[in-house]
Write a protein that holds these residues in place. Sequence first.
Motif, PDB file in Angstrom:
ATOM      1  N   ASP A  42       6.950  82.446 -36.443  1.00  0.00           N
ATOM      2  CA  ASP A  42       6.634  81.831 -37.562  1.00  0.00           C
ATOM      3  C   ASP A  42       7.462  81.432 -38.532  1.00  0.00           C
ATOM      4  OD1 ASP A  42       5.338  80.836 -39.658  1.00  0.00           O
ATOM      5  OD2 ASP A  42       4.246  82.699 -40.428  1.00  0.00           O
ATOM      6  N   LEU A  43       8.146  80.152 -38.337  1.00  0.00           N
ATOM      7  CA  LEU A  43       9.283  79.701 -39.118  1.00  0.00           C
ATOM      8  C   LEU A  43       8.993  79.915 -40.474  1.00  0.00           C
ATOM      9  CD1 LEU A  43      10.595  77.299 -36.641  1.00  0.00           C
ATOM     10  CD2 LEU A  43      11.891  79.075 -37.566  1.00  0.00           C
ATOM     11  N   GLU A  44       7.699  79.701 -40.691  1.00  0.00           N
ATOM     12  CA  GLU A  44       7.330  79.589 -42.274  1.00  0.00           C
ATOM     13  C   GLU A  44       7.639  80.818 -43.128  1.00  0.00           C
ATOM     14  OE1 GLU A  44       3.680  77.495 -43.178  1.00  0.00           O
ATOM     15  OE2 GLU A  44       4.601  75.787 -42.135  1.00  0.00           O
ATOM     16  N   TRP A  45       7.643  81.847 -42.226  1.00  0.00           N
ATOM     17  CA  TRP A  45       7.480  83.282 -42.710  1.00  0.00           C
ATOM     18  C   TRP A  45       9.080  83.546 -43.489  1.00  0.00           C
ATOM     19  CZ3 TRP A  45      11.250  87.023 -41.715  1.00  0.00           C
ATOM     20  CH2 TRP A  45      10.997  88.301 -42.250  1.00  0.00           C
ATOM     21  N   LYS A  50      15.359  86.937 -47.870  1.00  0.00           N
ATOM     22  CA  LYS A  50      16.768  87.381 -48.163  1.00  0.00           C
ATOM     23  C   LYS A  50      17.181  87.844 -46.844  1.00  0.00           C
ATOM     24  CE  LYS A  50      19.693  90.083 -50.842  1.00  0.00           C
ATOM     25  NZ  LYS A  50      19.848  91.057 -52.126  1.00  0.00           N
ATOM     26  N   CYS A  51      18.182  87.020 -46.264  1.00  0.00           N
ATOM     27  CA  CYS A  51      18.566  87.357 -44.718  1.00  0.00           C
ATOM     28  C   CYS A  51      19.899  87.879 -44.799  1.00  0.00           C
ATOM     29  CB  CYS A  51      18.473  85.933 -44.157  1.00  0.00           C
ATOM     30  SG  CYS A  51      16.706  85.146 -44.235  1.00  0.00           S
ATOM     31  N   LEU A  52      20.241  88.492 -43.430  1.00  0.00           N
ATOM     32  CA  LEU A  52      21.752  88.849 -43.165  1.00  0.00           C
ATOM     33  C   LEU A  52      21.613  88.073 -41.721  1.00  0.00           C
ATOM     34  CD1 LEU A  52      24.274  90.618 -43.329  1.00  0.00           C
ATOM     35  CD2 LEU A  52      22.869  92.490 -42.115  1.00  0.00           C
ATOM     36  N   GLY A  69      14.260  77.338 -45.091  1.00  0.00           N
ATOM     37  CA  GLY A  69      13.941  77.887 -46.305  1.00  0.00           C
ATOM     38  C   GLY A  69      14.388  79.356 -47.030  1.00  0.00           C
ATOM     39  N   ALA A  70      14.900  79.899 -46.358  1.00  0.00           N
ATOM     40  CA  ALA A  70      15.459  81.106 -46.776  1.00  0.00           C
ATOM     41  C   ALA A  70      16.127  81.194 -47.805  1.00  0.00           C
ATOM     42  CB  ALA A  70      16.356  81.568 -45.675  1.00  0.00           C
ATOM     43  N   ASP A  71      15.728  82.177 -48.946  1.00  0.00           N
ATOM     44  CA  ASP A  71      16.365  82.008 -50.155  1.00  0.00           C
ATOM     45  C   ASP A  71      18.068  82.512 -50.317  1.00  0.00           C
ATOM     46  OD1 ASP A  71      15.553  81.707 -52.553  1.00  0.00           O
ATOM     47  OD2 ASP A  71      16.044  84.099 -53.277  1.00  0.00           O
ATOM     48  N   SER A  72      18.335  83.469 -49.545  1.00  0.00           N
ATOM     49  CA  SER A  72      19.794  83.663 -49.440  1.00  0.00           C
ATOM     50  C   SER A  72      20.037  84.044 -47.965  1.00  0.00           C
ATOM     51  CB  SER A  72      20.092  84.561 -50.649  1.00  0.00           C
ATOM     52  OG  SER A  72      19.399  85.701 -50.195  1.00  0.00           O
ATOM     53  N   ARG A  89      31.784  74.847 -41.860  1.00  0.00           N
ATOM     54  CA  ARG A  89      30.452  74.035 -41.318  1.00  0.00           C
ATOM     55  C   ARG A  89      29.315  74.207 -42.232  1.00  0.00           C
ATOM     56  NH1 ARG A  89      31.437  71.001 -36.912  1.00  0.00           N
ATOM     57  NH2 ARG A  89      32.495  71.989 -35.180  1.00  0.00           N
ATOM     58  N   ALA A  90      29.332  75.287 -42.946  1.00  0.00           N
ATOM     59  CA  ALA A  90      28.056  75.466 -43.632  1.00  0.00           C
ATOM     60  C   ALA A  90      28.122  74.963 -45.256  1.00  0.00           C
ATOM     61  CB  ALA A  90      27.729  77.110 -43.674  1.00  0.00           C
ATOM     62  N   ALA A  91      29.277  74.230 -45.304  1.00  0.00           N
ATOM     63  CA  ALA A  91      29.665  74.071 -46.899  1.00  0.00           C
ATOM     64  C   ALA A  91      28.510  73.402 -47.821  1.00  0.00           C
ATOM     65  CB  ALA A  91      30.642  73.037 -46.682  1.00  0.00           C
ATOM     66  N   GLU A  92      27.645  72.872 -47.169  1.00  0.00           N
ATOM     67  CA  GLU A  92      26.355  72.339 -48.088  1.00  0.00           C
ATOM     68  C   GLU A  92      25.515  72.934 -48.347  1.00  0.00           C
ATOM     69  OE1 GLU A  92      23.793  69.315 -45.638  1.00  0.00           O
ATOM     70  OE2 GLU A  92      25.496  69.502 -44.503  1.00  0.00           O
ATOM     71  N   PHE A  93      25.361  74.235 -47.793  1.00  0.00           N
ATOM     72  CA  PHE A  93      24.386  75.263 -48.015  1.00  0.00           C
ATOM     73  C   PHE A  93      24.672  76.269 -49.009  1.00  0.00           C
ATOM     74  CE2 PHE A  93      23.647  73.143 -43.918  1.00  0.00           C
ATOM     75  CZ  PHE A  93      22.251  72.767 -44.064  1.00  0.00           C
ATOM     76  N   SER A  94      24.311  76.160 -50.245  1.00  0.00           N
ATOM     77  CA  SER A  94      24.855  77.118 -51.195  1.00  0.00           C
ATOM     78  C   SER A  94      24.307  78.407 -51.162  1.00  0.00           C
ATOM     79  CB  SER A  94      24.627  76.591 -52.536  1.00  0.00           C
ATOM     80  OG  SER A  94      23.365  76.240 -52.800  1.00  0.00           O
ATOM     81  N   GLN A  95      23.110  78.419 -50.375  1.00  0.00           N
ATOM     82  CA  GLN A  95      22.093  79.768 -50.261  1.00  0.00           C
ATOM     83  C   GLN A  95      23.052  80.869 -49.418  1.00  0.00           C
ATOM     84  OE1 GLN A  95      21.698  76.713 -49.226  1.00  0.00           O
ATOM     85  NE2 GLN A  95      19.269  76.508 -48.702  1.00  0.00           N
TER      86      GLN A  95
END
Length: 310
Positions: A42-45, A50-52, A69-72, A89-95
Amino acid sequence: MISNFEEKTGALFGGLWATLTDEQYRDSVELFTKRAVANNFDLEWLNGKKCLDAGCGSARSSVALAMHGADSIIAVDVSQTGLVEASRRAAEFSQITFKQASVLGLPFEDSTFDFVWCAGVIHHTSDFDVALSELTRVLKPGGKLFLLVYGAGGLRWKAIKALRAIALDLGTAFIDEAILVARFPANNRKHFMDDLFVSVQKLTSFAELATKLPKLGYSEIHRWTGETFDHESNSAAQLEDIVKLERIFHAGLSLAKTVTECYLTQLAHQTATLYVEFARKAMNDGSISAAEIREVVIGEGNHRVVATKA
Ligand SMILES: C[S@@+](CC[C@H](N)C(=O)[O-])C[C@H]1O[C@@H](n2cnc3c(N)ncnc32)[C@H](O)[C@@H]1O
């Protein structure tokens, strides 16, 4: 604290991401979604979680987590070079924030994360069990762990294990050149340099994993058995991957300059050819079932599991 051993492993991986084209990188990010969907995750989960991303490599999964949609997301890896490329590569994702750290000693409090993602990492560490308990420690109760570890069996791993000692003598520069001459794309280069040179490559049976996870307090262990979208999709795709090994050492034949290189490349080429022949033999064996062919050629394949911490 990162040991010399982990630094060496990181150094091998750190140099492998930079050559991916933008399209290959995008495809690698998309694989996250494709596999999750194919396995009813369930991707909406992920929304607000808060992810590692433990052992983030190119940060392809961190980027996917951010897109879902992960918060951080804290992305850690032992390789400083890899982290530099991953941040680009991830420069545009400030989270997403990056940190150099080892899964053998994570610099986080107990119960910090809702979701711990760890794909293709702990089977390369000097202590699989310490890594697994660290990932568990930083996960909140009720949180989920995604783990990808190499499974047991299959002809490809046997071919790789047989070829590693020869590749080690030929050296990384020689094999890298052979991969170039064989005209494989950068994502294949990563795949084979990793498999032929990484110091530790532990294969784990599913039975072993299924015993370990509950002991660490996991329940609801969901094994992803859907489409993998890679060389383990089916036996023909796996055979193709073994053929690529044969092609690498075939290319090596033309690069060999010294007597030792000539002998070693011939030995490696003949070894790889033997595995190709056996995979073909199994696939054409009319007396065995498709499941048996799969067991011989692919074996268990990579284990992908999502486990919930009680
Ligand atoms: C096969 S790559 C997988 C990268 C990423 N998880 C992915 O799925 O694309 C393995 C990664 O684990 C990292 N790694 C190896 N040992 C590690 C350790 N002890 N702690 C953290 N990262 C580690 C390597 O530097 C490399 O980036």
